[in-house]
Design a protein around this motif. Structure first.
Motif: not given
Length: 341
Positions: A331-339, A244-245, A172-175, A179-189
């Motif tokens: 497996r990563l499923l790319v849909r409309g929420s990430s581009r 940004t992501a 997910a992070v690689q994807h 896409l050009g994102h460099r500020r990627i945050a995460t919400v963990t369980g």
């Protein structure tokens, strides 16, 4: 209708009826077919408790679902789907399923073990239960065969089954990086649960490998449910340097993050890209559809049952030769929420 009456009407002994119904080789095919046909016509059903005593087998597997999480779990689509997958896999293997629960702190440490012995269960499948559960530790330390899905525990006859959580998070992070994102945050369980901790590990490793900074405020703990994802994203978007992501460790939290973005007047994915984890049904129904890391629920259920059967077939003496960890690919499923932003 009981076995004696069925034997009288069949004109054979009760022993012959028993052998026929249990596919024993001592009975001819013609006799077996005749007895089974008559049993069906008369509505005969074996006395299961009696069969269990005679065969010393119950063909029943216990399922433990953390009692502290049950109320929430009933609203968790992924866990419900996983439960269904386990039930299907057990049914295909000709096993019955019995759900075991405890009342939490009020129960003695051996509550699970007592239940297993009371019902003469063949083994146990443990579903997403915290590894520090004291009843679970007592069970794992016994000789009862146990297969844990997303549960880290050890014992003389235990095996763990899980998705490749770390690899899925890294993908997910690689994807997002591609896409050009460099500020990627995460919400963990909840980080006391192995899947949440492993997904955070995958996120951190991917960020380190890609040279992405991970400010402390970019990691927010949630609880796998929508409201926590919405609250976490609201806080992240209010930062002086917001991401940004967002990679959320569960789809419901990811959908909550999309709600927070909409409330802030942001567009997904133009202003904020979002990726989840699980691939619940709702992921494809929201708009834009949610990109996510898909887990194979059926494969998880089948792997847990196969692992448990290996423990049962091996017996206590040769368990050390078995595989004790089964990892199911994601497996990563790319849909409309990430581009590309």
């Amino acid at each position: 209708m009981n076995i004696r009456e069925l034997a009288r009407r069949s004109g054979v002994s009760t022993a012959t009826v028993s052998r026929a119904l249990n596919d024993r080789a001592e009975v001819s095919e013609a006799t077996r077919a005749r007895i089974r046909q008559l049993a069906t016509e008369l509505g005969y059903a074996p006395n299961e408790p009696a069969r269990t005593l005679v065969r010393r087998r119950s063909d029943t597997i216990g399922l433990i679902w953390d009692s502290g999480q049950e109320a929430q779990g009933l609203h968790n689509p992924f866990l419900l789907g996983l439960l269904s997958a386990v039930r299907t896999a057990l049914s295909e293997a000709d096993y019955h399923l019995m759900l075991l629960t405890t009342a939490g702190a009020e129960e003695p440490d051996g509550a699970y073990l007592q239940a297993v012995r009371r019902h003469n269960l063949e083994g146990v499948i443990v579903l997403t239960t915290p590894p520090d559960d004291r009843c679970l530790r007592t069970l794992a330390a016994s000789t009862v065969p146990c297969a844990g899905i997303d549960t880290a525990f050890t014992g003389p006859r235990t095996v763990r089954v899980s998705s490749d959580n770390a690899a899925g998070a890294a993908a997910a992070v690689q994807h997002l990086h591609e896409l050009g994102h460099r500020r990627i945050a995460t919400v963990t369980g909840p980080l006391h649960l192995p899947p949440a901790a492993e997904r955070l590990t995958g996120y951190r490793r991917a960020c380190e490998r890609l040279g992405l900074p991970v400010p402390e405020e970019y990691v927010v703990e949630g609880d796998f449910f929508l409201a926590s994802g919405e609250a976490a994203a609201r806080g992240l978007l209010a930062l002086p340097d917001p991401p940004t992501a967002i990679f959320a460790a569960g789809d419901q939290m990811a959908i909550g993050a999309m709600h927070a973005a909409a409330d802030a007047g942001l567009s997904v994915p133009q202003d904020l890209a979002v990726v989840g984890f699980d691939d619940i049904d709702a992921a494809a129904l929201v708009r834009p559809a949610l990109s996510t890391v898909a887990q194979d629920q059926r494969a998880l259920g089948e792997a847990a049952v196969a692992a448990l059967r290996s423990l049962l077939d091996a017996g206590p003496g040769s368990v050390q030769d078995l595989v004790h960890s089964y990892i199911v690919p994601t497996r990563l499923l790319v849909r409309g929420s990430s581009r590309r932003p």
